[in-house]
Write an enzyme that holds these catalytic residues in place. Sequence first.
Site, mmCIF file in Angstrom:
data_model
loop_
_atom_site.group_PDB
_atom_site.id
_atom_site.type_symbol
_atom_site.label_atom_id
_atom_site.label_comp_id
_atom_site.label_asym_id
_atom_site.label_seq_id
_atom_site.Cartn_x
_atom_site.Cartn_y
_atom_site.Cartn_z
ATOM 1 N N TYR A 231 -16.022 16.881 -16.136
ATOM 2 C CA TYR A 231 -16.436 15.482 -16.215
ATOM 3 C C TYR A 231 -17.482 15.176 -15.131
ATOM 4 O O TYR A 231 -17.336 15.601 -13.984
ATOM 5 C CB TYR A 231 -15.204 14.582 -16.050
ATOM 6 C CG TYR A 231 -15.516 13.139 -15.793
ATOM 7 C CD1 TYR A 231 -16.328 12.406 -16.660
ATOM 8 C CD2 TYR A 231 -15.002 12.485 -14.679
ATOM 9 C CE1 TYR A 231 -16.622 11.081 -16.414
ATOM 10 C CE2 TYR A 231 -15.278 11.153 -14.423
ATOM 11 C CZ TYR A 231 -16.087 10.456 -15.299
ATOM 12 O OH TYR A 231 -16.382 9.142 -15.040
ATOM 13 N N LYS B 77 -7.731 5.854 -19.691
ATOM 14 C CA LYS B 77 -7.974 6.314 -21.057
ATOM 15 C C LYS B 77 -6.709 6.216 -21.913
ATOM 16 O O LYS B 77 -6.277 5.118 -22.230
ATOM 17 C CB LYS B 77 -8.516 7.752 -21.022
ATOM 18 C CG LYS B 77 -9.642 8.047 -20.008
ATOM 19 C CD LYS B 77 -10.780 7.080 -19.995
ATOM 20 C CE LYS B 77 -12.018 7.586 -19.253
ATOM 21 N NZ LYS B 77 -11.924 7.574 -17.789
ATOM 22 N N ASP C 220 -6.656 18.503 -15.365
ATOM 23 C CA ASP C 220 -6.994 17.135 -15.749
ATOM 24 C C ASP C 220 -6.571 16.987 -17.210
ATOM 25 O O ASP C 220 -7.204 17.529 -18.112
ATOM 26 C CB ASP C 220 -8.494 16.902 -15.579
ATOM 27 C CG ASP C 220 -8.899 15.463 -15.846
ATOM 28 O OD1 ASP C 220 -8.196 14.784 -16.619
ATOM 29 O OD2 ASP C 220 -9.935 15.016 -15.315
ATOM 30 N N ARG D 246 0.832 -1.204 0.000
ATOM 31 C CA ARG D 246 0.000 0.000 0.000
ATOM 32 C C ARG D 246 0.867 1.255 0.000
ATOM 33 O O ARG D 246 0.521 2.270 -0.609
ATOM 34 C CB ARG D 246 -0.936 0.013 1.222
ATOM 35 C CG ARG D 246 -1.690 1.343 1.383
ATOM 36 C CD ARG D 246 -2.812 1.293 2.398
ATOM 37 N NE ARG D 246 -2.467 0.588 3.605
ATOM 38 C CZ ARG D 246 -1.716 1.079 4.594
ATOM 39 N NH1 ARG D 246 -1.177 2.293 4.487
ATOM 40 N NH2 ARG D 246 -1.484 0.374 5.671
#
Length: 383
Positions: free
Chosen positions: A97, A195, A170, A45
Amino acid sequence: MKEETKLIQNILSDPLTGAISTPIYQTSTYVQEAPGVHKGFDYTRTNNPTRKILEDLITNLEYGYASLAFSSGLASVDAVLKLLKCGDEIVAVDDIYGGTFRLLNLYKKLGINTKFVDTTDIEKTLSFISDNTKLVWLESPTNPTLKISDIEFISKKSKKKNPTILVVVDNTFASPAIQNPLKLGSDIVVHSATKYLSGHSDVLAGSITVKKPDLYEKLKYIQNATGGVLSPIDCWLTIRGIQTLYLRIKKQSQNAFQIASFLKNKKNDEIDKVYYPGLSHHKNHFIAVKQQRYFGGIVSFSLKKNTVESAKQVVTSTKLFKLAESLGGTKSLICHPATMTHKSTPLEIRMNAGIQDSMIRLSLGIENAEDLKEDLDQAFKSL
């Protein structure tokens, strides 16, 4: 080295075995020589060798200080928002978005308010900035109207007005193959690596890149504390996908320009408006020319029959364009924002941002553009 060469050569062979493919360190923990004495890894982690290779790779692509890989794009956005406290404000692009909009609504309950503005209007954007503004949140190009904001100018002017402001970009729609926001003056770059970075529609991933050590330390603490890390196998998939980034972006941008030109020629028939920054009539075309290497693989358009029903007729009639959420993969996708990606955005906000009922978004893949034109042509016959 040129960008394409640097990308490939920065993925080093494994020093232990010589393996040319990055090893997948599928482990949760690591043996320590003594308490706190280890080889830089104690628990996955916190750190993982495969994840570090990916993070270093993205850092080099974005010309940053350091990067962090997350389990999704929204996990990346959430980590940035956790830098804020009650009473802080955000100035954000209006056609943001839908998933980010939903997340900002959750933070509103915690006393962090967001003002939405068309960030292509710089004077209006600056007028929204107050002493409480801590983040200016840009998407460029935006989703799905493909507005282009002047990242360099906004970064410079907003910091002059309020020196404590962080400018976040972004960069999902562009990717580092098209533009590098940190070089243009922003402080933080986020990606839905699902993406264009991974590029094959087979992984869910996110990333943050920063240009200053103090920001990295804060965000690293948040990531470790909240645990939204990317798994080793998904890190490997993203590394594998990212190797063809420049090849894919070039082809997808070429396809997008051809499709946008094709749609422009169909105006006054089925098509009302075409949104693509590579077209000279696009209102922010000159900014895209200044700050982007390519114009990207996304094209949006609206129909003469401006109804949800007419848009649904088209998006359910294509054969090569697959009706699906997401973007940036090798297969061309078609999407209806009003009922898909921006369904959670209230009608008034959606309309003010220019997201019409009949707007359709295309994510161009790497197929032959002529085949894609024929597919759209036959789909328009359903109207």
